[in-house]
Design a protein around this motif. Structure first.
Motif, PDB file in Angstrom:
ATOM      1  N   VAL A 161       2.597  14.121 -29.593  1.00 17.93           N
ATOM      2  CA  VAL A 161       1.791  12.899 -29.712  1.00 17.93           C
ATOM      3  C   VAL A 161       1.962  12.021 -28.474  1.00 17.93           C
ATOM      4  CG1 VAL A 161       1.541  10.740 -30.997  1.00 17.93           C
ATOM      5  CG2 VAL A 161       1.803  12.899 -32.234  1.00 17.93           C
ATOM      6  N   LEU A 162       3.221  11.808 -28.056  1.00 18.34           N
ATOM      7  CA  LEU A 162       3.487  10.963 -26.885  1.00 18.34           C
ATOM      8  C   LEU A 162       2.888  11.555 -25.615  1.00 18.34           C
ATOM      9  CD1 LEU A 162       7.208   9.984 -27.612  1.00 18.34           C
ATOM     10  CD2 LEU A 162       5.179   8.534 -27.857  1.00 18.34           C
ATOM     11  N   LEU A 163       3.048  12.879 -25.438  1.00 15.80           N
ATOM     12  CA  LEU A 163       2.506  13.527 -24.242  1.00 15.80           C
ATOM     13  C   LEU A 163       0.983  13.512 -24.238  1.00 15.80           C
ATOM     14  CD1 LEU A 163       4.914  16.618 -24.053  1.00 15.80           C
ATOM     15  CD2 LEU A 163       4.774  14.744 -22.393  1.00 15.80           C
ATOM     16  N   TYR A 164       0.393  13.710 -25.414  1.00 18.67           N
ATOM     17  CA  TYR A 164      -1.073  13.700 -25.500  1.00 18.67           C
ATOM     18  C   TYR A 164      -1.624  12.342 -25.072  1.00 18.67           C
ATOM     19  CZ  TYR A 164      -5.730  14.640 -27.393  1.00 18.67           C
ATOM     20  OH  TYR A 164      -7.083  14.837 -27.529  1.00 18.67           O
ATOM     21  N   LEU A 165      -0.998  11.277 -25.551  1.00 20.47           N
ATOM     22  CA  LEU A 165      -1.478   9.933 -25.217  1.00 20.47           C
ATOM     23  C   LEU A 165      -1.198   9.595 -23.753  1.00 20.47           C
ATOM     24  CD1 LEU A 165      -0.292   8.054 -28.440  1.00 20.47           C
ATOM     25  CD2 LEU A 165      -2.625   8.783 -27.874  1.00 20.47           C
ATOM     26  N   GLY A 189      -2.946  12.208 -21.311  1.00 21.32           N
ATOM     27  CA  GLY A 189      -4.392  12.026 -21.447  1.00 21.32           C
ATOM     28  C   GLY A 189      -4.872  10.839 -20.643  1.00 21.32           C
ATOM     29  N   LEU A 190      -4.093   9.768 -20.653  1.00 22.83           N
ATOM     30  CA  LEU A 190      -4.433   8.571 -19.875  1.00 22.83           C
ATOM     31  C   LEU A 190      -4.242   8.813 -18.381  1.00 22.83           C
ATOM     32  CD1 LEU A 190      -5.224   5.546 -20.071  1.00 22.83           C
ATOM     33  CD2 LEU A 190      -2.779   5.027 -20.185  1.00 22.83           C
ATOM     34  N   LEU A 191      -3.138   9.471 -18.026  1.00 23.97           N
ATOM     35  CA  LEU A 191      -2.813   9.712 -16.620  1.00 23.97           C
ATOM     36  C   LEU A 191      -3.807  10.670 -15.960  1.00 23.97           C
ATOM     37  CD1 LEU A 191      -0.686   9.197 -14.372  1.00 23.97           C
ATOM     38  CD2 LEU A 191       0.503  11.235 -15.189  1.00 23.97           C
ATOM     39  N   LEU A 192      -4.206  11.719 -16.692  1.00 23.34           N
ATOM     40  CA  LEU A 192      -5.071  12.760 -16.111  1.00 23.34           C
ATOM     41  C   LEU A 192      -6.554  12.535 -16.387  1.00 23.34           C
ATOM     42  CD1 LEU A 192      -2.915  15.890 -17.079  1.00 23.34           C
ATOM     43  CD2 LEU A 192      -3.069  14.793 -14.837  1.00 23.34           C
ATOM     44  N   ARG A 193      -6.893  11.408 -16.998  1.00 22.39           N
ATOM     45  CA  ARG A 193      -8.290  11.173 -17.370  1.00 22.39           C
ATOM     46  C   ARG A 193      -9.267  11.293 -16.198  1.00 22.39           C
ATOM     47  NH1 ARG A 193      -9.320   5.860 -20.658  1.00 22.39           N
ATOM     48  NH2 ARG A 193      -8.184   7.092 -22.212  1.00 22.39           N
ATOM     49  N   PRO A 194      -8.931  10.766 -15.003  1.00 27.93           N
ATOM     50  CA  PRO A 194      -9.881  10.913 -13.889  1.00 27.93           C
ATOM     51  C   PRO A 194     -10.209  12.373 -13.559  1.00 27.93           C
ATOM     52  CG  PRO A 194      -8.224   9.258 -13.363  1.00 27.93           C
ATOM     53  CD  PRO A 194      -7.764   9.935 -14.635  1.00 27.93           C
ATOM     54  N   LEU A 195      -9.209  13.253 -13.653  1.00 28.11           N
ATOM     55  CA  LEU A 195      -9.442  14.673 -13.360  1.00 28.11           C
ATOM     56  C   LEU A 195     -10.143  15.381 -14.507  1.00 28.11           C
ATOM     57  CD1 LEU A 195      -6.025  15.620 -11.707  1.00 28.11           C
ATOM     58  CD2 LEU A 195      -8.223  15.309 -10.556  1.00 28.11           C
ATOM     59  N   LEU A 196      -9.784  15.048 -15.744  1.00 26.74           N
ATOM     60  CA  LEU A 196     -10.336  15.744 -16.901  1.00 26.74           C
ATOM     61  C   LEU A 196     -11.779  15.351 -17.195  1.00 26.74           C
ATOM     62  CD1 LEU A 196      -7.247  15.639 -19.306  1.00 26.74           C
ATOM     63  CD2 LEU A 196      -8.003  17.498 -17.815  1.00 26.74           C
ATOM     64  N   THR A 197     -12.181  14.188 -16.722  1.00 26.05           N
ATOM     65  CA  THR A 197     -13.575  13.766 -16.928  1.00 26.05           C
ATOM     66  C   THR A 197     -14.476  14.183 -15.765  1.00 26.05           C
ATOM     67  OG1 THR A 197     -12.997  11.588 -16.002  1.00 26.05           O
ATOM     68  CG2 THR A 197     -12.971  11.809 -18.404  1.00 26.05           C
ATOM     69  N   ASN A 198     -13.865  14.760 -14.724  1.00 21.90           N
ATOM     70  CA  ASN A 198     -14.630  15.237 -13.573  1.00 21.90           C
ATOM     71  C   ASN A 198     -15.041  16.693 -13.832  1.00 21.90           C
ATOM     72  OD1 ASN A 198     -15.132  16.555 -10.952  1.00 21.90           O
ATOM     73  ND2 ASN A 198     -14.531  14.577 -10.082  1.00 21.90           N
ATOM     74  N   ALA A 229      -8.517  23.041 -24.845  1.00 25.84           N
ATOM     75  CA  ALA A 229      -7.633  23.464 -23.754  1.00 25.84           C
ATOM     76  C   ALA A 229      -6.543  22.431 -23.466  1.00 25.84           C
ATOM     77  CB  ALA A 229      -8.457  23.727 -22.497  1.00 25.84           C
ATOM     78  N   PHE A 230      -6.900  21.154 -23.448  1.00 27.85           N
ATOM     79  CA  PHE A 230      -5.901  20.123 -23.161  1.00 27.85           C
ATOM     80  C   PHE A 230      -4.864  20.046 -24.274  1.00 27.85           C
ATOM     81  CE2 PHE A 230      -4.477  15.615 -23.276  1.00 27.85           C
ATOM     82  CZ  PHE A 230      -3.824  15.593 -22.041  1.00 27.85           C
ATOM     83  N   SER A 231      -5.304  20.151 -25.525  1.00 30.52           N
ATOM     84  CA  SER A 231      -4.368  20.135 -26.656  1.00 30.52           C
ATOM     85  C   SER A 231      -3.418  21.326 -26.600  1.00 30.52           C
ATOM     86  CB  SER A 231      -5.142  20.150 -27.981  1.00 30.52           C
ATOM     87  OG  SER A 231      -5.951  19.001 -28.111  1.00 30.52           O
ATOM     88  N   ALA A 232      -3.943  22.495 -26.188  1.00 30.27           N
ATOM     89  CA  ALA A 232      -3.099  23.684 -26.072  1.00 30.27           C
ATOM     90  C   ALA A 232      -2.017  23.475 -25.009  1.00 30.27           C
ATOM     91  CB  ALA A 232      -3.951  24.898 -25.725  1.00 30.27           C
TER      92      ALA A 232
END
Length: 214
Positions: free
Chosen positions: A49-53, A56-65, A143-146
């Motif tokens: 849970v902690l890593l997902y949050l 997810g916030l830290l890598l958002r710029p890359l994951l939304t590209n 994929a990100f959840s995995a």
């Protein structure tokens, strides 16, 4: 049975029988291991849970590209998978082959080699059904959840390896899957599968003890 069972629990069940038969079971050590068994899925669920949050916030710029998302996720999964396999070797394989070292049958290096070759053979010949149970039947994962799932498993197993306790990577991976499932949408968790896995966990040390008795 396609159930993700714990080799650590089966081993401890067998060792418990040997200890009872010889009258020299170390109850303090067994209690410590039992407590860690309970903490393993709980810690992995919290970590996921902690890593997902956080990631997810830290890598958002890359994951939304759209250009970067696929290659970034591919490498994250590969790195996390290698780390997870490393912790599996440092904990589970070591505790299984460690009994031969303690009995003076193998050197630590030979036991590590034997364990590594054996687990590789198991992976390529007999792991598919359990892969499907963990990766598909508990809760659907993107994929990100995995990636988060395997990273939480690896960190949790690594922490327990540091204190020298044989814990279950199976419990850690199921705990981390459930953590993500509860965070995203608890209604998608297959409760029947989770109950079956939990019953398997309870039966595994008993099965180790009974097979050792037979």
């Amino acid at each position: 049975l396609a159930l993700p069972a714990s080799s650590s629990q089966a081993l401890i069940g067998a060792l418990l029988f040997i200890g009872l038969a010889g009258g020299n079971a170390q109850w303090g050590v067994l209690i410590k291991i039992g407590i860690c068994w309970i903490l393993t899925p709980v810690s992995a669920a919290l970590l996921s849970v902690l890593l997902y949050l956080a990631l997810g916030l830290l890598l958002r710029p890359l994951l939304t590209n759209l250009v970067w998302r696929t290659p970034v996720l591919r490498w994250l999964v590969i790195v996390a998978g290698c780390y997870g396999a490393y912790t599996l070797g440092s904990n589970n394989v070591a505790n299984v082959s460690g009994v031969y070292v303690g009995a003076g049958l193998l050197t630590p290096r030979a036991a590590a080699l034997f364990g590594g070759l054996a687990i590789s053979l198991g992976v390529v010949t007999y792991s598919r059904k359990v892969m499907m149970t963990v990766g598909r039947d508990i809760v659907p994962l993107d994929a990100f959840s995995a990636f988060i799932n395997v990273l939480a498993l690896a960190i949790s197993s690594h922490l327990f390896t540091q204190i020298g306790v044989p814990v279950s990577s199976t419990q850690a991976v199921v705990g981390s899957v459930l953590g993500i499932g509860l965070l995203k949408d608890s209604s998608r968790i297959n409760k029947k599968t989770v109950l079956t896995i939990a019953l398997g966990w309870l039966a595994t040390p008993l099965a180790g003890l009974l097979v050792c008795l037979i």
